[in-house]
Design an enzyme around this catalytic site. Structure first.
Site, mmCIF file in Angstrom:
data_model
loop_
_atom_site.group_PDB
_atom_site.id
_atom_site.type_symbol
_atom_site.label_atom_id
_atom_site.label_comp_id
_atom_site.label_asym_id
_atom_site.label_seq_id
_atom_site.Cartn_x
_atom_site.Cartn_y
_atom_site.Cartn_z
ATOM 1 N N SER A 120 0.008 -4.518 -2.394
ATOM 2 C CA SER A 120 0.735 -5.496 -2.248
ATOM 3 C C SER A 120 -0.061 -6.954 -2.374
ATOM 4 O O SER A 120 -1.444 -6.732 -2.258
ATOM 5 C CB SER A 120 1.184 -5.579 -0.636
ATOM 6 O OG SER A 120 2.045 -4.778 -0.026
ATOM 7 N N GLY A 172 -5.597 -1.284 5.001
ATOM 8 C CA GLY A 172 -5.178 -2.844 5.595
ATOM 9 C C GLY A 172 -5.226 -3.413 4.262
ATOM 10 O O GLY A 172 -5.512 -4.899 4.410
ATOM 11 N N LEU A 173 -4.253 -3.511 3.481
ATOM 12 C CA LEU A 173 -3.864 -3.936 2.404
ATOM 13 C C LEU A 173 -5.632 -4.960 1.473
ATOM 14 O O LEU A 173 -4.814 -6.314 1.640
ATOM 15 C CB LEU A 173 -3.043 -5.185 2.614
ATOM 16 C CG LEU A 173 -2.009 -4.859 3.361
ATOM 17 C CD1 LEU A 173 -0.816 -5.882 4.310
ATOM 18 C CD2 LEU A 173 -1.070 -3.706 1.961
ATOM 19 N N ASN A 215 7.634 -6.537 1.476
ATOM 20 C CA ASN A 215 6.612 -5.646 2.329
ATOM 21 C C ASN A 215 6.474 -6.369 3.666
ATOM 22 O O ASN A 215 5.524 -6.959 4.176
ATOM 23 C CB ASN A 215 5.117 -4.852 1.582
ATOM 24 C CG ASN A 215 4.978 -3.723 2.780
ATOM 25 O OD1 ASN A 215 5.029 -4.060 4.071
ATOM 26 N ND2 ASN A 215 3.116 -3.721 2.696
ATOM 27 N N CYS A 267 4.316 -5.191 7.621
ATOM 28 C CA CYS A 267 2.508 -6.101 8.210
ATOM 29 C C CYS A 267 2.139 -6.534 9.076
ATOM 30 O O CYS A 267 3.646 -7.001 9.922
ATOM 31 C CB CYS A 267 2.463 -7.270 7.503
ATOM 32 S SG CYS A 267 2.450 -6.381 5.282
ATOM 33 N N ILE A 310 10.718 4.865 1.587
ATOM 34 C CA ILE A 310 10.407 4.157 3.256
ATOM 35 C C ILE A 310 9.188 3.856 3.225
ATOM 36 O O ILE A 310 8.663 4.453 2.015
ATOM 37 C CB ILE A 310 10.810 5.604 4.289
ATOM 38 C CG1 ILE A 310 10.156 6.213 3.913
ATOM 39 C CG2 ILE A 310 11.575 4.924 4.673
ATOM 40 C CD1 ILE A 310 9.924 7.354 5.416
ATOM 41 N N THR A 366 5.726 3.912 5.444
ATOM 42 C CA THR A 366 4.711 5.153 6.000
ATOM 43 C C THR A 366 4.893 5.284 7.256
ATOM 44 O O THR A 366 5.956 4.114 7.859
ATOM 45 C CB THR A 366 2.924 4.908 6.140
ATOM 46 O OG1 THR A 366 2.821 3.514 6.609
ATOM 47 C CG2 THR A 366 2.829 5.116 4.747
ATOM 48 N N GLY A 418 4.631 8.234 -5.027
ATOM 49 C CA GLY A 418 2.948 8.143 -3.841
ATOM 50 C C GLY A 418 2.299 8.442 -3.810
ATOM 51 O O GLY A 418 1.270 8.384 -4.846
#
Lengths: 321, 307
Positions: free
Chosen positions: B43, B69-70, B124, B127, B190, B192, B265
């Site tokens: 993302s 944490g992206l 996404n 978040c 889906i 997580t 994934g």
């Protein structure tokens, strides 16, 4: 030299990794550890000292999905050696492999130890089974005309590794144990402090606390150091982003660098050891996490602008990748 | 075994999953990126982002918990470096976008208009939503609708927009219907599940972020249930199925439940060549069961036994 630091970032490896199902060719206990030899010619021919391999553990339906990354201890005759320290279910499975067993391996991975100008005297420092990763480097340094001194240490005699191999390549060669059960009693840094001034470069592999101490001694003596860090990695190839630590880049800015692909070898004065496990406000992108950006450096003499303490957003749902 | 993302044809129904393959580069030694359905990127947000402190990972039975944490380069970095790299290799990028405000998502979609190699956008919406007191967009049908409507309005009309749904809701069908009504071209299912691991030695949470996202085969039955329920309710909405897919037979289950494509994934961490292997295994599994095409198998498990 960049930004007042003694080291440049370690360059990338010359060859990409491969993934292969390989056969265990040999197994022998080494003190408290197990050394495995793998028939892995394509990994062996690409490997450069400092690199590592990542194993899938437990077979194709194993409930343990994450790879186990282990430094390459040696290559030769189409084989790759690794030293396994059995402490969890994955490493215990690896340590239990027998000749003839097969295992899925990816490698070689990570950045190698950069070589100094030919003839530069080098000091190698190994902690525990980390010493194994220095044997290939010692041989390579000798082959390019460097004098090699080495220090290896562990808590006790049984936790030492690669003593004979390093001892045959290095002079002086000092063994240190915390309890005095082999070599001298004390820490590796005691011996490093004695030898660092004769070195043009220091290399270290071992636990993070030791790496930090060795890097500090080297930097204080004005000697560049390169350390191979130990961080837990889920994939080993750079996609999971779990093994990051704050490292000062070539541009002088600190980033969360992946220890698998930007490391595991970093300049010892580039790793911000004191900040490992934290989110410093001056890490690139920390402002997007809600931290106050660091103050612009002020002229000497004027008081520094206060910086907000690091504070992540713990527990915020769904912020994972 | 081609399929489509929205109405855009892709050569394989197997894609990577966001957050598990970076921006594709590291997989190049292991898979032919151009042969994948698409590389679904990690993302991206408007600004570069450091992500959270370590530890960021804990292994769990048949899975893992992460609190990355992206971490990412921000949209400028993505546009300058990663997307041109993928386009040069003929790989399709399905760009995952994230933000904290509806406007962030819309701006990201705008920046991606007409960019070469961008197949589409995965939104996404799992978040944190600072405008909604720490809730996530995907937990609220109205917030989820607002984001998806804004992205669909801002995005290149040629780029399908998929909404990525969270399983951590009481009724995922309600959320799915809401985003489909808002113009989503498809659904990614889906994300997580929120989880926690405590270290019995330190007696504290393992992760620097305290909680994290649970992924891997441990969540596959949950993911499959979500795909089943949503396909049952909204049979015409394309679904990109994901959650613990490790083999071709796992992927087949998602197809039979209603997914027309799948993302791989956490399995990539275990086996970096998994996307290519799973493509081959899925093709063989479909052929072995007499399916002439992937489309014939989509939602097959919903049909009456004697049909």
């Amino acid at each position: 030299m960049t930004g007042g630091l003694l080291t440049e970032p370690a360059p990338a490896a010359p060859w990409p990794p491969v993934q292969r199902v390989v056969t265990v060719a040999g197994r022998r206990p080494v003190g408290a550890y197990v050394e495995l030899s793998l028939a892995a010619p394509e990994v062996a021919e690409r490997a450069v000292p400092g690199q590592f391999v990542a194993f899938a553990v437990g077979g194709p339906t194993s409930a343990h999905l994450l790879r186990r990354s282990i430094a390459i201890a040696g290559v030769g005759g189409g084989q790759v050696q690794v030293v396994v320290s059995a402490h969890g279910p994955g490493s215990s499975w690896l340590a239990g492999l027998a000749p003839g067993d097969v295992v899925d391996v990816v490698g070689p991975l990570g950045r190698p130890f950069p070589m100094p100008p030919p003839g530069t005297p080098a000091l190698l420092v190994g902690g525990g089974y980390g010493a194994a990763a220095l044997v290939g480097l010692a041989g390579r340094l000798r082959a390019t005309g460097s004098e090699v001194a080495a220090v290896t240490g562990a808590a006790s005699a049984g936790r030492l590794c690669s003593v004979q191999e390093l001892g045959s390549l290095a002079a002086p060669f000092v063994v240190m144990t915390d309890d005095g059960s082999a070599g001298r009693r004390g820490w590796v840094t005691d011996a490093v402090a004695e030898l660092v001034n004769g070195a043009g470069v220091v290399y270290a592999c071992g636990p993070m606390g030791m790496l930090r101490a060795v890097a500090d001694v080297a930097t204080a003596a004005g000697v560049p150091s390169y350390v191979a860090v130990e961080e837990s990695m889920a994939c080993g190839i750079g996609v999971c982003m779990t093994c990051v630590l704050p490292v000062v880049g070539g541009d002088g800015r600190t980033r969360f660098a992946r220890s698998c692909v930007e490391g595991p070898v970093f300049g010892g004065d580039r790793v911000r050891f004191a900040d490992v496990g934290t989110l410093p406000a001056d890490v690139v992108g920390a402002d997007a996490m809600g931290l106050t950006p660091p103050a612009v450096p002020t002229p000497a003499g004027s008081p520094p602008t206060p910086v907000a303490p690091p504070e992540a957003d713990p527990g915020t749902p769904g912020a994972s990748s | 075994m081609g399929t489509a993302i929205g109405r855009v044809p892709v050569p394989s129904p197997v894609l990577t999953a966001s957050g598990c393959s970076g921006f594709g580069r590291e997989l190049e030694p292991f898979v032919d990126l151009a042969a994948l359905g698409a590389v679904v990127t990690k993302s991206v947000q408007l600004r570069p982002r450091s992500g959270r402190p370590t530890p960021r990972m804990a292994e769990t039975p048949s899975g893992m918990l992460n609190s990355i944490g992206l971490q990412g380069p921000g949209i400028d970095g993505l546009l300058a470096e990663d997307l041109p790299w993928l386009a040069q290799r003929g790989a399709r990028a399905f760009v995952s976008i994230a933000g904290t405000r509806v406007e962030d998502f819309a701006e990201l979609a705008t920046r991606l208009r007409g960019v070469p190699g961008v197949l589409g956008i995965e939104v996404n919406i799992s978040c944190p939503n600072v405008e909604s007191r720490g809730e996530v967009f995907a937990c609220d049908p109205v917030a989820a609708r607002d984001v998806v409507a804004a992205v669909r309005a801002a995005a290149d009309p040629a780029q399908p927009v998929y909404a990525k749904l969270s399983p951590d809701v009481t009724d995922i069908v309600t959320i799915a219907r809401s985003v489909a009504d808002a113009g989503a071209d498809g659904l990614s299912m889906i994300n997580t599940l929120l989880g926690l691991v405590i270290d019995p030695d330190t007696m504290r949470p393992v992760l620097g972020g305290v909680t994290g996202g649970l992924s891997g085969p441990a969540i596959r039955p949950v993911a499959l249930r979500c795909v089943w329920q949503v396909h049952q309710a909204l049979p015409d909405v394309p679904i990109l199925g994901m959650g613990g897919i490790r083999s071709g037979l796992d992927a087949l289950q998602f197809v039979l439940a209603g997914a027309s494509a799948v993302s791989i994934g956490t399995a990539v961490f275990n086996d970096p060549s998994a996307p290519a292997r799973i493509h081959a295994e899925l093709a063989a599994a479909l052929a072995a069961r007499g399916f002439g095409s992937l489309a014939d198998a989509v939602g097959h498990a919903h049909r009456p036994v004697d049909a």
